[in-house]
Scaffold this motif. Structure first.
Motif, mmCIF file in Angstrom:
data_model
loop_
_atom_site.group_PDB
_atom_site.id
_atom_site.type_symbol
_atom_site.label_atom_id
_atom_site.label_comp_id
_atom_site.label_asym_id
_atom_site.label_seq_id
_atom_site.Cartn_x
_atom_site.Cartn_y
_atom_site.Cartn_z
ATOM 1 N N ASN A 84 0.699 -4.203 -11.345
ATOM 2 C CA ASN A 84 -0.653 -4.069 -10.812
ATOM 3 C C ASN A 84 -0.817 -2.646 -10.296
ATOM 4 O O ASN A 84 -0.200 -2.260 -9.299
ATOM 5 C CB ASN A 84 -0.892 -5.085 -9.694
ATOM 6 C CG ASN A 84 -2.343 -5.099 -9.223
ATOM 7 O OD1 ASN A 84 -2.953 -4.057 -9.026
ATOM 8 N ND2 ASN A 84 -2.886 -6.295 -9.072
ATOM 9 N N ALA B 167 -3.231 -1.221 -8.840
ATOM 10 C CA ALA B 167 -3.822 -1.114 -7.499
ATOM 11 C C ALA B 167 -2.724 -1.210 -6.448
ATOM 12 O O ALA B 167 -2.714 -0.452 -5.466
ATOM 13 C CB ALA B 167 -4.865 -2.202 -7.297
ATOM 14 N N ASP B 168 -1.787 -2.125 -6.650
ATOM 15 C CA ASP B 168 -0.656 -2.232 -5.728
ATOM 16 C C ASP B 168 0.180 -0.958 -5.747
ATOM 17 O O ASP B 168 0.680 -0.499 -4.717
ATOM 18 C CB ASP B 168 0.224 -3.424 -6.112
ATOM 19 C CG ASP B 168 -0.438 -4.763 -5.840
ATOM 20 O OD1 ASP B 168 -1.432 -4.791 -5.086
ATOM 21 O OD2 ASP B 168 0.023 -5.777 -6.405
ATOM 22 N N GLU C 16 -1.568 1.709 -3.731
ATOM 23 C CA GLU C 16 -1.400 1.467 -2.302
ATOM 24 C C GLU C 16 0.010 1.829 -1.839
ATOM 25 O O GLU C 16 0.193 2.445 -0.772
ATOM 26 C CB GLU C 16 -1.685 0.002 -1.996
ATOM 27 C CG GLU C 16 -1.587 -0.321 -0.508
ATOM 28 C CD GLU C 16 -1.925 -1.759 -0.203
ATOM 29 O OE1 GLU C 16 -2.549 -2.002 0.843
ATOM 30 O OE2 GLU C 16 -1.555 -2.643 -1.006
ATOM 31 N N GLU D 253 -10.975 -8.582 -9.735
ATOM 32 C CA GLU D 253 -9.967 -8.643 -8.670
ATOM 33 C C GLU D 253 -9.363 -7.266 -8.437
ATOM 34 O O GLU D 253 -9.157 -6.850 -7.282
ATOM 35 C CB GLU D 253 -8.870 -9.646 -9.049
ATOM 36 C CG GLU D 253 -9.323 -11.098 -9.063
ATOM 37 C CD GLU D 253 -10.183 -11.446 -10.273
ATOM 38 O OE1 GLU D 253 -10.142 -10.682 -11.278
ATOM 39 O OE2 GLU D 253 -10.894 -12.464 -10.232
ATOM 40 N N TRP D 254 -9.044 -6.556 -9.507
ATOM 41 C CA TRP D 254 -8.494 -5.194 -9.397
ATOM 42 C C TRP D 254 -9.503 -4.275 -8.733
ATOM 43 O O TRP D 254 -9.152 -3.471 -7.861
ATOM 44 C CB TRP D 254 -8.139 -4.689 -10.788
ATOM 45 C CG TRP D 254 -7.502 -3.339 -10.855
ATOM 46 C CD1 TRP D 254 -6.179 -3.044 -10.690
ATOM 47 C CD2 TRP D 254 -8.153 -2.082 -11.122
ATOM 48 N NE1 TRP D 254 -5.964 -1.699 -10.845
ATOM 49 C CE2 TRP D 254 -7.154 -1.071 -11.107
ATOM 50 C CE3 TRP D 254 -9.465 -1.718 -11.383
ATOM 51 C CZ2 TRP D 254 -7.441 0.272 -11.347
ATOM 52 C CZ3 TRP D 254 -9.761 -0.375 -11.609
ATOM 53 C CH2 TRP D 254 -8.752 0.608 -11.589
ATOM 54 N N LYS E 17 -11.961 -5.056 -6.673
ATOM 55 C CA LYS E 17 -12.056 -5.369 -5.243
ATOM 56 C C LYS E 17 -10.861 -4.798 -4.476
ATOM 57 O O LYS E 17 -11.015 -4.315 -3.349
ATOM 58 C CB LYS E 17 -12.145 -6.883 -5.042
ATOM 59 C CG LYS E 17 -13.498 -7.470 -5.419
ATOM 60 C CD LYS E 17 -13.641 -8.922 -5.021
ATOM 61 C CE LYS E 17 -12.944 -9.830 -5.992
ATOM 62 N NZ LYS E 17 -13.274 -11.268 -5.736
ATOM 63 N N ARG E 18 -9.704 -4.831 -5.088
ATOM 64 C CA ARG E 18 -8.509 -4.296 -4.420
ATOM 65 C C ARG E 18 -8.611 -2.782 -4.246
ATOM 66 O O ARG E 18 -8.235 -2.241 -3.195
ATOM 67 C CB ARG E 18 -7.269 -4.643 -5.246
ATOM 68 C CG ARG E 18 -5.983 -4.353 -4.539
ATOM 69 C CD ARG E 18 -5.688 -5.360 -3.424
ATOM 70 N NE ARG E 18 -4.591 -4.892 -2.574
ATOM 71 C CZ ARG E 18 -4.779 -4.307 -1.392
ATOM 72 N NH1 ARG E 18 -6.000 -4.136 -0.896
ATOM 73 N NH2 ARG E 18 -3.753 -3.907 -0.681
ATOM 74 N N GLU F 76 -10.791 -2.153 -1.294
ATOM 75 C CA GLU F 76 -10.076 -2.400 -0.041
ATOM 76 C C GLU F 76 -9.153 -1.229 0.312
ATOM 77 O O GLU F 76 -9.076 -0.810 1.478
ATOM 78 C CB GLU F 76 -9.267 -3.698 -0.154
ATOM 79 C CG GLU F 76 -10.126 -4.955 -0.226
ATOM 80 C CD GLU F 76 -9.324 -6.184 -0.623
ATOM 81 O OE1 GLU F 76 -8.103 -6.031 -0.899
ATOM 82 O OE2 GLU F 76 -9.901 -7.285 -0.675
ATOM 83 N N ILE F 77 -8.452 -0.717 -0.689
ATOM 84 C CA ILE F 77 -7.520 0.392 -0.464
ATOM 85 C C ILE F 77 -8.273 1.642 -0.010
ATOM 86 O O ILE F 77 -7.849 2.340 0.921
ATOM 87 C CB ILE F 77 -6.706 0.665 -1.747
ATOM 88 C CG1 ILE F 77 -5.760 -0.503 -2.031
ATOM 89 C CG2 ILE F 77 -5.923 1.973 -1.629
ATOM 90 C CD1 ILE F 77 -5.163 -0.472 -3.428
#
Length: 423
Positions: A177, A179-180, A183, A216-217, A219-220, A223-224
């Motif tokens: 992922n 996005a992870d 982060e 979902e990606w 939105k992440r 958030e980040i």
């Protein structure tokens, strides 16, 4: 065609893919000087979402010109601009409970991207920008620096700096992922990543190969950016104005970007027009700090204000979503019929395509075959391996069905030639 070959620069490109002299266009069709009809699955590279020569826009523009309306005004106040500002506020922003200042940076997509990058850097005092693999954001140096395509980047002739490239959603293909990963790098003082001013992305990458990120990606990423005080910029130049099935491509995710870049179909009928939407707290340019001679295209204001009628209800959006499902199903059938291409169906809305993972070089041949039979269709992706559909949103059922038939016939013709050459 001799006049183009004799006098026009070698840099011309689309004329090579579509070797005809076009003289007339209406709705979802174009005609050349020989009277041949073409179904348009190209729509000015996404600049003609409402088709060619919409009657309402054409009437409004002609009446404005006949009344000696102001054509050029830089950023002075005009009746045309006031009408667009109010219409966009009433029809698009207020119903979505969105609060943005509207900045007019110049007439093209790369102008709106440049303005967003500059403003994000000014607001944060930081220089780096996170962009994503296969991104395309424009051809001027700032926008080109955050574009992934090696061929286009090489054309700059200078170093393209201050960009951190990260994998787009699904790019690695192995469950990572991205996005992870972003982060993790932001949280690790040993990652080597300088805190960026902004993250910029396309919800559906057009030139990069019709890559659509998951909600979902998306939105992440929002958030980040919020957590780390990073400006989130959505480049909606091609995927916006309804092409994804909602006016903004990011709407299904329920997010609110800090800045939104818009152009292409914003001009209504192909008139050059760009706008940067900026959250009020980030509206920090001083008067004239970012400007341009043609940032006040009043004809585009008139056409764009008239185009808002398509968004006074959900009829067009629902039609796009319905026909997008038709396109997806038909592309799946073409994929299954021609396994020799090992094709993948990609994208969403009226921004879909078939990626050839085998015989990638046949993408352009398929589009050329379709053009011979009356369908304007282009490729996308770093190797032109995606046969890409960008029809106007007002496409009729008849043109949709016929265009998809021609596309399938083009696949069949190229597949047959491949079989004969292999025999």
């Amino acid at each position: 065609m001799n006049v183009f070959e004799q006098y026009e620069s070698n840099v011309r490109s689309y004329i090579r893919s579509f070797p005809a002299t076009f003289v007339r266009a209406k709705g979802d069709k174009m005609w050349d000087d020989q009277g041949k009809e073409y179904i348009d699955f190209f729509a000015g590279a996404g600049a003609l979402n409402y088709g060619h020569n919409d009657d309402g826009m054409k009437k409004a523009v002609i009446e404005y010109m006949q009344g000696d309306g102001i054509l050029h005004s830089l950023d002075m106040g005009t009746e045309a601009k006031a009408k667009f500002l109010q219409r966009f506020q009433d029809v698009i922003l207020k119903p979505r409970k969105m609060d943005y200042k509207m900045m007019f940076p110049g007439p093209t997509g790369t102008n709106t991207v440049e303005s967003a990058l500059k403003l994000a850097r000014k607001v944060t005092g930081r220089a780096k920008v996170v962009s994503f693999t296969r991104a395309f954001h424009g051809m001027t140096l700032g926008a080109l620096a955050i574009t992934g395509n090696a061929f286009k980047r090489k054309g700059a002739g200078v170093s393209l700096n201050e960009t951190i490239f990260m994998p787009y959603d699904g790019y690695t293909g192995n469950g990572i992922n991205s996005a992870d990963l972003l982060e993790q790098m932001l949280n690790d003082d040993g990652s080597g990543m300088d805190k960026p001013a902004a993250v910029i992305l396309e919800v559906i990458q057009g030139e990069g190969g019709i890559n659509a990120c998951s909600m979902e990606w998306l939105k992440r990423i929002r958030e980040i950016c919020t957590e780390h005080g990073i400006i989130m910029i959505v480049d909606d130049v091609q995927a916006g104005c309804g092409r994804s099935g909602t006016f903004f491509s990011f709407e299904p995710a329920g997010i609110v970007p800090d800045m939104i870049c818009m152009s292409k179909s914003l001009g209504g009928m192909g008139l050059p027009f760009a706008m940067t939407l900026v959250k009020p707290e980030y509206d920090k340019f001083g008067p004239g700090e970012h400007n341009g001679t043609f940032r006040g295209n009043n004809l585009a204001f008139i056409a764009a204000a008239e185009a808002m009628r398509f968004w006074e209800n959900d009829d067009l959006a629902q039609r796009v979503q319905h026909n997008a499902a038709v396109i997806k199903e038909r592309l799946g059938r073409i994929r299954d019929r021609f396994p020799q291409f090992a094709a993948k169906v990609k994208g969403r809305g009226f921004m879909q395509g078939l990626e050839l993972t085998v015989a990638k070089e046949k993408g352009e041949e398929i589009c050329a075959e379709a053009f011979k039979n009356g369908l304007i269709l282009e490729t996308a992706g770093p190797d032109d391996e995606v046969v890409k559909l960008l029809p106007p949103l007002i496409l009729t059922d008849e043109s949709l069905a016929k265009g998809l038939d021609i596309m399938e016939e083009a696949f069949a013709a190229v597949a047959e030639r491949m079989e004969k050459s292999a025999a």
